[in-house]
Design an enzyme around this catalytic site. Sequence first.
Site, PDB file in Angstrom:
ATOM      1  N   LYS A  74      43.608  35.119  38.033  1.00  0.00           N
ATOM      2  CA  LYS A  74      42.790  34.105  38.002  1.00  0.00           C
ATOM      3  C   LYS A  74      42.162  33.986  36.568  1.00  0.00           C
ATOM      4  CE  LYS A  74      40.177  36.139  41.008  1.00  0.00           C
ATOM      5  NZ  LYS A  74      40.983  37.394  41.303  1.00  0.00           N
ATOM      6  N   THR A  75      41.648  34.926  36.012  1.00  0.00           N
ATOM      7  CA  THR A  75      41.227  34.547  34.535  1.00  0.00           C
ATOM      8  C   THR A  75      42.282  34.193  33.680  1.00  0.00           C
ATOM      9  OG1 THR A  75      39.502  36.356  34.961  1.00  0.00           O
ATOM     10  CG2 THR A  75      39.983  36.064  32.607  1.00  0.00           C
TER      11      THR A  75
ATOM     12  N   ASP B 185      33.513  33.726  36.222  1.00  0.00           N
ATOM     13  CA  ASP B 185      33.951  34.895  37.319  1.00  0.00           C
ATOM     14  C   ASP B 185      33.171  35.447  38.243  1.00  0.00           C
ATOM     15  OD1 ASP B 185      36.044  36.670  38.177  1.00  0.00           O
ATOM     16  OD2 ASP B 185      35.830  37.942  36.495  1.00  0.00           O
TER      17      ASP B 185
ATOM     18  N   THR C 206      36.610  36.793  44.568  1.00  0.00           N
ATOM     19  CA  THR C 206      37.490  37.576  45.495  1.00  0.00           C
ATOM     20  C   THR C 206      36.893  37.509  46.800  1.00  0.00           C
ATOM     21  OG1 THR C 206      35.917  39.529  44.853  1.00  0.00           O
ATOM     22  CG2 THR C 206      37.891  39.229  43.546  1.00  0.00           C
TER      23      THR C 206
ATOM     24  N   ARG D  42      48.096  43.118  36.968  1.00  0.00           N
ATOM     25  CA  ARG D  42      47.148  44.042  36.549  1.00  0.00           C
ATOM     26  C   ARG D  42      47.488  45.233  36.630  1.00  0.00           C
ATOM     27  NH1 ARG D  42      41.080  43.135  37.649  1.00  0.00           N
ATOM     28  NH2 ARG D  42      41.517  41.276  36.332  1.00  0.00           N
TER      29      ARG D  42
END
Length: 344
Positions: A65-66, A110, A159, A218
């Site tokens: 997302k980032t 975020d 999330t 990640r």
Amino acid sequence: MRITDPKGIFEEDRELDKALRPISFAEFIGQAKIKENLMVFVEAALKRKEQLDHVLLLGPPGLGKTTLAYIIANEMKVNIKTTSGPILERPVDLIGILTSLREMDVLFIDEIHRLPKSVEEYLYSAMEDFRIDIILDKGPRAESVRIDIAPFTLIGATTRVGLLTSPLISRFGMSFRLDYYDVEDLYKIVLRSSSILKVKIDEDGAREIAKRSRGTPRVANRLLRRVRDYAEIKSNGVVDIEITNYALNNLDVDEKGLDEMDKKILKTIIEKFSGGPVGVKTLSHAVSEDPGTIEEVYEPFLLREGFLKRTTRGRVATPLAYKHLGYEVKGLAEDIFSGMEDRS
């Protein structure tokens, strides 16, 4: 070692995460449909010389997302300012950021679901009309001052979409739900990252890391760095299948990608609560983990892989969890298993 713990990233790992982050759609691997749509919308906005419509990105931690927020800003050739919901404690914090934006800039928030209500309300007019109304003074002397802000693009990441309010969701022009990655895409990500980190890796080692990465880039990058360390100290520096298996087993990451906390959650449900059902708050106390972390980080993967089932009464360990952890199937899991056999 909790590979999936978003709060436990070492500073070195943070810097490496930035170095490994793709900066364009061409470099971004996976999420093909989302990427294709975003490419069209970005190109259309550039063609009209307008700011991109506001974007909401949904999904578990570590899926990109980032990264997508930074790619959008880069492809739009504009600046990006980043913040998070918990940091914006007061309206003045948000107002300061909004007034500093230049035309077509991107503001990335975020954990947007954690915005305080008083701060969120200032976003409504900013997103719709590119203005904010500030109340000066109090009582009879109070007056409203309108401040115009430059047209901008808000990218929100969350999330837990269920915690977002309807007024906020309705103001996003587009929303995309990122899903877990398949092994092939993760394999490509591991190869790309190993090239950037100058890690010698063979195909079998890269594919094994991909298989144990919980469908999350990640995690794949984190595991690659840890296996690299083992390869340098315990072997000849090459990440092959032997050193990969040795390293990941030592890190308590099994062949299904379950780490120490995943197994602790499942074992607790099976051993202490007879397989469930058990509420998330009770479970969080039993495993000494925050309920939000269980719901955001661990539970989505366990549900997706079929190790956990959610019922109206709580969480239940499935027959697959019993078998994978070496338990005899019993309790509610036995009923579920029997129902599966009956249907077959």
